[in-house]
Enzyme design. Structure first.
Site, PDB file in Angstrom:
ATOM      1  N   ASP A  62       2.536  -0.495 -13.945  1.00  0.00           N
ATOM      2  CA  ASP A  62       3.041  -1.391 -12.902  1.00  0.00           C
ATOM      3  C   ASP A  62       3.572  -2.884 -13.441  1.00  0.00           C
ATOM      4  O   ASP A  62       5.081  -3.418 -13.163  1.00  0.00           O
ATOM      5  CB  ASP A  62       2.279  -1.715 -11.784  1.00  0.00           C
ATOM      6  CG  ASP A  62       2.001  -0.224 -11.268  1.00  0.00           C
ATOM      7  OD1 ASP A  62       2.532   0.970 -11.401  1.00  0.00           O
ATOM      8  OD2 ASP A  62       1.124  -0.119 -10.354  1.00  0.00           O
ATOM      9  N   GLY A  87       0.787  -1.206   0.004  1.00  0.00           N
ATOM     10  CA  GLY A  87       0.081   0.020  -0.063  1.00  0.00           C
ATOM     11  C   GLY A  87       0.680   1.222   0.001  1.00  0.00           C
ATOM     12  O   GLY A  87       0.322   2.259   0.318  1.00  0.00           O
ATOM     13  N   ALA A  88       2.224   1.241  -0.185  1.00  0.00           N
ATOM     14  CA  ALA A  88       3.014   2.364  -0.318  1.00  0.00           C
ATOM     15  C   ALA A  88       3.237   2.900  -1.451  1.00  0.00           C
ATOM     16  O   ALA A  88       3.885   3.885  -1.657  1.00  0.00           O
ATOM     17  CB  ALA A  88       4.355   2.059   0.299  1.00  0.00           C
ATOM     18  N   LEU A  99       4.490   1.067  -4.066  1.00  0.00           N
ATOM     19  CA  LEU A  99       5.889   0.407  -4.846  1.00  0.00           C
ATOM     20  C   LEU A  99       5.339  -0.664  -5.481  1.00  0.00           C
ATOM     21  O   LEU A  99       6.013  -1.478  -5.866  1.00  0.00           O
ATOM     22  CB  LEU A  99       6.712   0.171  -3.800  1.00  0.00           C
ATOM     23  CG  LEU A  99       7.353   1.284  -2.889  1.00  0.00           C
ATOM     24  CD1 LEU A  99       7.988   1.160  -1.577  1.00  0.00           C
ATOM     25  CD2 LEU A  99       7.883   2.544  -3.943  1.00  0.00           C
ATOM     26  N   SER A 100       4.110  -0.988  -5.768  1.00  0.00           N
ATOM     27  CA  SER A 100       3.475  -1.780  -6.697  1.00  0.00           C
ATOM     28  C   SER A 100       3.561  -3.293  -6.223  1.00  0.00           C
ATOM     29  O   SER A 100       4.044  -4.194  -6.734  1.00  0.00           O
ATOM     30  CB  SER A 100       4.215  -1.852  -7.802  1.00  0.00           C
ATOM     31  OG  SER A 100       3.376  -1.991  -9.134  1.00  0.00           O
TER      32      SER A 100
END
Ligand code: GLA
Length: 407
Positions: free
Chosen positions: A191, A141-142, A144-145
């Site tokens: 992504d 959830g940051a 960063l995929s």
């Protein structure tokens, strides 16, 4: 549950981590025979924010954090999916896979499994069951995929397990179809491409209109990439992302009437927006403004990097952040704080939010050697403003999805 020791996280996707993951697999599933261990990285996007679903160019790079997938075939047509991060194991029969998502983590690998089985069938092959354990060192959830990392990692692992030998780009598309179809997320193409086509020491230039790509070298001896996590996670982020997609669509639907050659928002020229932007609602007009300028910034950033001008590239990143805050309205005060502290420091080339926004991470491009000072400055500024520290990390590049021989 064993999982990966966070102490090891900075050592990257090396054989020790893979061996730890293999041990976690045996603790979980027992039985005979070693699992095969695969790794797929996460990604950080440096330029081209919110352009992928508008047909524009993006410039992501893979990071040496990601998802480990340990898998071992079984002969009874059963599939067991487990994760070091999730309590619930999911047991299925290959012949009776779910046809609809259940709103749980396993939707991602199940969606990919369905895609890979269809590709296997097209080759006249039929895969058997397997046990699989997922784990990794990528924050969820940051921005960063983590979802592309798990989907692409699953596609690579199953391709190898079933001996299909599918080309990388086919596996990328399988991952994308799984996310858009079975999982039901209207994600852009960036992504899975960024993860699946990653190459160490390079940014991926991906033109999301025709899907052409090229690698632009980045000299890690000269520059470092920092990622600072606000630790802000917005529950409504998916809804706000979908709203941006819809607003861009609305802007395009109107503007295309004034520019018949346009096939996506990326094609709309400044002049068209300048002449007809007032016909749009204010929010879609601002979104279009961002997209059209971000396309130009991303081309300019590519030119800068090609001539080895890291400062020129960084300046476009910082301009992109201003536009993401003002025009696209996806920043939050925590991200603005990190970007402002970063860009006021000598040795920093540029900074901006990365991923969708609404929380998550900022990415900073800086001169090699300035890492410690940057980390200290970011922590100090953030603590002063918000009373807590961000997580600041420096990532190396990553060569992309692969099987790792465990020592
Ligand atoms: C999210 C999406 C990507 C992309 C970015 C914004 O990370 O998953 O496809 O749209 O937002 O650039």
């Amino acid at each position: 549950m064993t999982g990966l020791d966070p102490k090891n996280a900075m050592r990257g996707a090396d054989a020790d981590l893979a061996a730890d993951h293999g041990r976690a697999f045996r603790d979980r599933f027992g039985g005979q025979g070693e699992p095969r261990v695969f790794f797929a990285p996460g990604r950080v996007n440096l330029m081209g924010a919110h352009l992928d679903y508008n047909g524009g160019p993006v410039m992501p790079t893979a990071i040496d954090r990601g998802t480990f997938v340990a898998v071992r075939e079984r002969r009874d047509g059963r599939v067991s999916l487990a994760s070091t991060r999730e309590g619930v194991q999911v047991d299925l029969e290959l012949d009776r896979l779910p046809t609809a998502r259940a709103g749980r983590w396993a939707d991602y690998p199940i969606g990919v499994l369905r895609e890979i089985l269809a590709l296997a069938e097209a080759q006249g092959t039929r895969g058997d069951g397997f046990d699989v354990l997922f784990g990794g060192n990528l924050p969820v959830g940051a921005g960063l995929s983590s979802s592309a990392s798990i989907c692409v990692g699953t596609a690579f692992a199953l391709d190898a397990l079933y001996g299909l030998g599918l080309p990388r780009v086919e596996l990328v598309h399988a991952a994308l179809r799984a996310e858009r179809g079975f999982v039901g997320v209207q994600c852009g193409i960036m992504d899975p491409y960024a993860v699946g086509l990653a190459r160490a020491g390079a940014l991926l230039w991906l033109d999301c209109k025709d899907r052409s790509s090229e690698y632009i070298p980045i000299d890690h001896a000269q520059v470092s990439i920092a990622v600072a996590d606000t630790l802000v996670r917005r529950e409504l982020a998916q809804g706000m992302f979908n709203e941006r997609v819809a607003q861009c669509r609305a802007a395009f639907d109107l503007l295309r009437r004034h520019q018949s050659d346009a096939t996506c928002l990326r094609d709309i020229r400044f002049e068209t927006l300048a002449a007809h932007g007032h016909e749009l609602e204010p929010a879609p007009a601002r979104r279009a403004h961002h997209v059209i300028e971000e396309v130009a910034r991303t081309f300019s950033a590519r030119d800068a990097l090609r001539r080895g001008d890291a400062a020129g590239f960084g300046a476009e990143m910082t301009r992109a952040h201003d536009s993401l805050r003002e025009q696209f309205e996806v920043s939050v005060p925590e991200l603005d704080c990190l970007v402002e502290s970063a860009v006021s420091m000598p040795g920093v080339h540029g900074a901006r939010l990365t991923g969708a926004g609404f929380g998550g991470c900022a990415v900073v491009l800086l001169e090699r050697g300035a890492e410690a000072e940057l980390a200290e400055r970011l922590v100090r500024g953030y603590e002063r403003a918000f009373g807590r520290a961000p997580v600041v990390e420096f990532f190396g590049g990553d060569p992309g999805p692969r099987e790792i021989e465990c020592t």
